[in-house]
Design a protein around this motif. Sequence first.
Motif, mmCIF file in Angstrom:
data_model
loop_
_atom_site.group_PDB
_atom_site.id
_atom_site.type_symbol
_atom_site.label_atom_id
_atom_site.label_comp_id
_atom_site.label_asym_id
_atom_site.label_seq_id
_atom_site.Cartn_x
_atom_site.Cartn_y
_atom_site.Cartn_z
ATOM 1 N N ASP A 1 -33.435 -84.334 -7.706
ATOM 2 C CA ASP A 1 -32.198 -84.606 -8.435
ATOM 3 C C ASP A 1 -30.982 -84.371 -7.545
ATOM 4 O O ASP A 1 -30.992 -83.514 -6.659
ATOM 5 N N ASN A 2 -29.914 -85.139 -7.814
ATOM 6 C CA ASN A 2 -28.605 -84.894 -7.195
ATOM 7 C C ASN A 2 -28.663 -84.958 -5.669
ATOM 8 O O ASN A 2 -27.964 -84.216 -4.976
ATOM 9 N N ASN B 1 -35.841 -81.127 -16.871
ATOM 10 C CA ASN B 1 -35.095 -80.389 -15.852
ATOM 11 C C ASN B 1 -35.710 -79.019 -15.578
ATOM 12 O O ASN B 1 -36.472 -78.480 -16.388
ATOM 13 N N THR B 2 -35.345 -78.471 -14.436
ATOM 14 C CA THR B 2 -35.718 -77.113 -14.056
ATOM 15 C C THR B 2 -34.460 -76.347 -13.679
ATOM 16 O O THR B 2 -33.400 -76.936 -13.446
ATOM 17 N N HIS B 3 -34.582 -75.022 -13.615
ATOM 18 C CA HIS B 3 -33.504 -74.162 -13.118
ATOM 19 C C HIS B 3 -33.955 -73.605 -11.770
ATOM 20 O O HIS B 3 -35.130 -73.269 -11.588
ATOM 21 N N GLU C 1 -33.612 -88.869 -19.613
ATOM 22 C CA GLU C 1 -33.490 -87.496 -19.150
ATOM 23 C C GLU C 1 -33.202 -86.602 -20.348
ATOM 24 O O GLU C 1 -32.301 -86.882 -21.148
ATOM 25 N N GLU D 1 -37.665 -82.796 -12.736
ATOM 26 C CA GLU D 1 -36.550 -82.854 -11.802
ATOM 27 C C GLU D 1 -36.322 -81.492 -11.156
ATOM 28 O O GLU D 1 -36.253 -80.477 -11.841
ATOM 29 N N ARG E 1 -37.348 -77.478 -22.039
ATOM 30 C CA ARG E 1 -38.413 -78.440 -21.739
ATOM 31 C C ARG E 1 -39.384 -78.577 -22.910
ATOM 32 O O ARG E 1 -39.777 -79.694 -23.278
ATOM 33 N N SER F 1 -34.581 -72.339 -19.627
ATOM 34 C CA SER F 1 -34.988 -73.612 -19.058
ATOM 35 C C SER F 1 -36.321 -74.075 -19.639
ATOM 36 O O SER F 1 -36.491 -75.252 -19.991
ATOM 37 N N LEU G 1 -31.683 -83.471 -21.930
ATOM 38 C CA LEU G 1 -30.569 -82.569 -21.641
ATOM 39 C C LEU G 1 -30.446 -81.541 -22.757
ATOM 40 O O LEU G 1 -30.206 -81.888 -23.918
ATOM 41 N N HIS H 1 -33.647 -79.678 -8.240
ATOM 42 C CA HIS H 1 -32.358 -79.936 -7.611
ATOM 43 C C HIS H 1 -32.480 -79.955 -6.099
ATOM 44 O O HIS H 1 -33.267 -79.210 -5.507
ATOM 45 N N GLU I 1 -27.129 -92.030 -10.011
ATOM 46 C CA GLU I 1 -26.650 -91.178 -11.096
ATOM 47 C C GLU I 1 -25.160 -91.400 -11.358
ATOM 48 O O GLU I 1 -24.409 -91.837 -10.488
#
Length: 361
Positions: A269-270, A210-212, A156, A240, A191, A187, A158, A242, A327
Motif C-alpha cells: 500500500d501507498n 488493512n494492517t497496522h 477496500e 495490505e 478485519r 486492527s 475501511l 504499508h 490511489e
Amino acid sequence: MPDPGWYLETFAEGQLRRLPVVPLPFRVGRQHGLELVLPADSVSKRHAEIYAAGPDLRVRDLGSRNGTFLNRVLVEDAALAEGDVLHFADFEFRVGRSEQMARPRADRMPTVGVGRLPHRFEKGTAELRELLRARRVTIAFQPIVQLSTGSVAGYEALGRGRQPGLPEEPRELFRIAETVDAETELSRLFRKKAVELAVQRPGLPAIFLNTHPAEFARPGLLESLDEVRAVAPRLELALEIHERVLTDPPAIAELRTRLRERHIALVFDNFGAGRARLHELTEAPPDYLKFSRRFVAGLDGAPAGKRRLLDSLLALAGQLGAKTVAESIETEAEARACARIGFTYGQGAYLGRPKGIEEIL
C-alpha cells in the motif's frame, strides 16, 4: 525558541513515562551520551534529533536505517505539535507539552518521570477498551475500479468506530489505541468485522483488508488471518501492508508464502509515499502494488520526467507480476491519465466513495 515544557511520553513496564525534551537539539539514537538512548539494533547510532526553529519544534531524521515516522508517515524533517506520535524505528512516543513542567538544567541528562495521561486521553482510553470489548465498529467499503471498463474489481475495507464519545475515523482511534498498546487488537477487530459483513453479500469481488505496522513486530498476525478465513472460507481476500514496513525482504517473502497458503493476496500500500523501496519490491514482489497520491496528483498535466519515472515503475511492476492500482484519484482527468499511462485499477473519491455494506449493489 519553543516554550519550555515539551516532553515525550511512552509506556514502559506498564507505566506512562515522560522525558523532557531538553536540551535542544535533543538527539536520539543508540549511541551512549545522546539525550535519549534507545539500546536496540533497529535504532541507528545517531537516529534523529528534535530541534528548535524559531518558536517551533521540529524533528529531523539523521539518515537512520529504519526511519523516523511522524503519525505513521516517514519524514525527513517536519514540524511537531502536541499529540503527535513519533516512531524512531520500533520505539513509539507521544509528543506532549505542559507549561508547568520545569525545565531541567541543560548540563544534565533528562530524567524519566512517571506521569498520568491528560483527563481527556484517560477517558478516551477507557472508552476505547469498551469499544474493543463490545466490538462497536463498522466498515465502509471503497471500490477499486478496473480503469479500462469502469467495473468494480474489489473493495477496500475501511474501519469506522461506533463508540459514543470516540471519533469514527480510524486515524484518531489508532492514536488513542497506541497509548494503551491496543492498536493490534483494533486492527484485527476491523478485519474480522469486514469479512463478517462481506459474507452477507454473496458474489462480492475481492475484499482488501488493512494492517497496522505494529502487527509486524508482534506474534499473532497469521493466526488472526486464520480466524478471518474461518468466517469467510470462499471470499477473495487481499492483505495490505504499508510501504514503510518493507524493511526485511526475506520476512516479506515468507509472509507472501504464508498468505498464499491461505489464498490471500499480498498488497503493498501507498507505494512511493516515502522511500521507493525498489529493492524490497524486487526481492519480494506483491500481488498488487498501490501507488500513492504522490504519483497520481495532477498526472494529466505532469512534466515528462514524472511520466517517464512512472512508466518505468509500472513496467517493473508488470515484469514482477504485480497488478497496479492508482490511489486517491480525485478527478476525471486524473482517471483518464492513469488509464493511458498503464494502471490496471484505480481508487479514489472520483471513482467511488466509501459506502456501508447495505449500499453496495
